[in-house]
Motif scaffolding. Structure first.
Motif, short mmCIF file in Angstrom:
data_model
loop_
_atom_site.label_atom_id
_atom_site.label_comp_id
_atom_site.label_asym_id
_atom_site.label_seq_id
_atom_site.Cartn_x
_atom_site.Cartn_y
_atom_site.Cartn_z
N VAL A 1 1.72 -6.27 -9.96
CA VAL A 1 0.67 -5.49 -10.62
C VAL A 1 0.40 -4.27 -9.76
O VAL A 1 0.13 -4.40 -8.56
CB VAL A 1 -0.62 -6.33 -10.81
CG1 VAL A 1 -1.73 -5.48 -11.40
CG2 VAL A 1 -0.35 -7.55 -11.66
N SER A 2 0.47 -3.10 -10.37
CA SER A 2 0.29 -1.84 -9.66
C SER A 2 -1.01 -1.19 -10.13
O SER A 2 -1.21 -1.00 -11.33
CB SER A 2 1.48 -0.92 -9.96
OG SER A 2 1.34 0.30 -9.31
N VAL A 3 -1.87 -0.84 -9.16
CA VAL A 3 -3.18 -0.28 -9.49
C VAL A 3 -3.38 1.04 -8.73
O VAL A 3 -3.40 1.03 -7.50
CB VAL A 3 -4.32 -1.27 -9.12
CG1 VAL A 3 -5.68 -0.68 -9.47
CG2 VAL A 3 -4.11 -2.61 -9.82
N PRO A 4 -3.52 2.16 -9.45
CA PRO A 4 -3.86 3.41 -8.77
C PRO A 4 -5.35 3.41 -8.44
O PRO A 4 -6.17 2.98 -9.25
CB PRO A 4 -3.53 4.48 -9.81
CG PRO A 4 -3.63 3.78 -11.13
CD PRO A 4 -3.31 2.33 -10.88
N PHE B 1 0.85 -1.18 0.00
CA PHE B 1 0.00 0.00 0.00
C PHE B 1 0.89 1.23 0.00
O PHE B 1 1.78 1.36 0.84
CB PHE B 1 -0.89 -0.01 1.24
CG PHE B 1 -1.91 1.08 1.22
CD1 PHE B 1 -3.14 0.86 0.64
CD2 PHE B 1 -1.62 2.32 1.74
CE1 PHE B 1 -4.09 1.88 0.60
CE2 PHE B 1 -2.56 3.34 1.70
CZ PHE B 1 -3.80 3.11 1.12
N ILE B 2 0.66 2.14 -0.95
CA ILE B 2 1.44 3.37 -1.06
C ILE B 2 0.46 4.54 -0.98
O ILE B 2 -0.41 4.69 -1.85
CB ILE B 2 2.24 3.41 -2.37
CG1 ILE B 2 3.12 2.16 -2.49
CG2 ILE B 2 3.08 4.70 -2.44
CD1 ILE B 2 3.69 1.92 -3.86
N ALA B 3 0.57 5.32 0.08
CA ALA B 3 -0.35 6.43 0.32
C ALA B 3 0.10 7.66 -0.47
O ALA B 3 0.83 8.51 0.03
CB ALA B 3 -0.45 6.74 1.80
N GLU B 4 -0.30 7.70 -1.74
CA GLU B 4 -0.06 8.84 -2.60
C GLU B 4 -1.40 9.37 -3.05
O GLU B 4 -2.44 8.91 -2.60
CB GLU B 4 0.76 8.41 -3.82
CG GLU B 4 2.17 7.99 -3.51
CD GLU B 4 2.96 7.65 -4.75
OE1 GLU B 4 4.05 8.23 -4.90
OE2 GLU B 4 2.50 6.83 -5.57
N ASP B 5 -1.40 10.33 -3.95
CA ASP B 5 -2.64 10.82 -4.53
C ASP B 5 -2.58 10.61 -6.03
O ASP B 5 -1.85 11.33 -6.71
CB ASP B 5 -2.82 12.30 -4.19
CG ASP B 5 -4.19 12.83 -4.62
OD1 ASP B 5 -5.08 12.00 -4.90
OD2 ASP B 5 -4.34 14.05 -4.70
N PRO B 6 -3.25 9.61 -6.58
CA PRO B 6 -4.13 8.68 -5.87
C PRO B 6 -3.31 7.61 -5.14
O PRO B 6 -2.12 7.47 -5.36
CB PRO B 6 -4.95 8.05 -7.01
CG PRO B 6 -4.01 8.05 -8.18
CD PRO B 6 -3.19 9.32 -8.02
N TYR B 7 -4.02 6.86 -4.29
CA TYR B 7 -3.39 5.73 -3.63
C TYR B 7 -2.93 4.74 -4.69
O TYR B 7 -3.55 4.64 -5.75
CB TYR B 7 -4.37 5.01 -2.70
CG TYR B 7 -4.81 5.85 -1.53
CD1 TYR B 7 -4.02 5.96 -0.40
CD2 TYR B 7 -6.02 6.53 -1.56
CE1 TYR B 7 -4.41 6.73 0.67
CE2 TYR B 7 -6.43 7.31 -0.49
CZ TYR B 7 -5.62 7.40 0.62
OH TYR B 7 -6.01 8.17 1.68
#
Length: 160
Positions: free
Chosen positions: A123-126, A103-109
């Motif tokens: 697999v990376s999903v915004p 979990f990466i708390a960015e904008d968007p997550y």
């Protein structure tokens, strides 16, 4: 959205926006392994999007449920501090034993599914999740604990 989810499926984790999602879905409510202190559960990480759909085995134990509750607390705290440094990042369950989510708390997550023990595929999903996602995640966690018979009282420091 994921139209393949069974209505009675237990998903301790479901992170979604209007078009894509990542969830952790139990394969059974019966533990596959049990010791006096820890129960181990068979689950799968499910990625659903317009680009890629996939499932990978992800096992977790009763302590990992407590870890998810603590991780939600840490994310909420990091959001309140709004530090301009590196984004808050955490793995669940602890990496190395099975597939895991990051979990990466960015904008968007951004939520990544790592099949680190087998194929090494990531697999990376915004996800553009709403403001209530943490409260909804806590409710989902409490429901999963109840269904599994793993209460907060079983793990000191766990979130109910």
């Amino acid at each position: 959205m994921d139209t393949n989810t069974q209505p009675d499926a237990i998903e301790p984790i479901r992170l979604a926006d209007l078009t894509q999602s990542i969830s952790v879905r139990l394969r059974s409510t019966e533990p596959t392994l049990e010791t006096p202190a820890v129960r181990y559960y068979d689950a799968e990480a499910v990625v659903t999007s317009g680009f890629v759909n996939g499932t990978v085995h992800l096992g977790f134990d009763s302590e990992d449920l407590s870890d998810w509750g603590r991780l939600l607390d840490a994310i909420e705290e990091a959001e309140q501090e709004a530090d301009l440094g590196e984004p808050f990042t955490a793995d669940w369950p602890r990496s190395g034993r099975t597939a895991y989510i990051r979990f990466i708390a960015e904008d968007p997550y951004v939520v990544e599914v790592h099949d680190g023990t087998s194929t090494q595929i990531v697999v990376s999903v915004p996800l553009d999740m709403g403001e209530e996602w943490i409260a909804e995640s806590r409710e989902r966690l409490a429901a999963a604990r109840a269904a599994l018979g793993v209460g907060a009282e079983d793990h000191p420091g766990a979130c109910p």
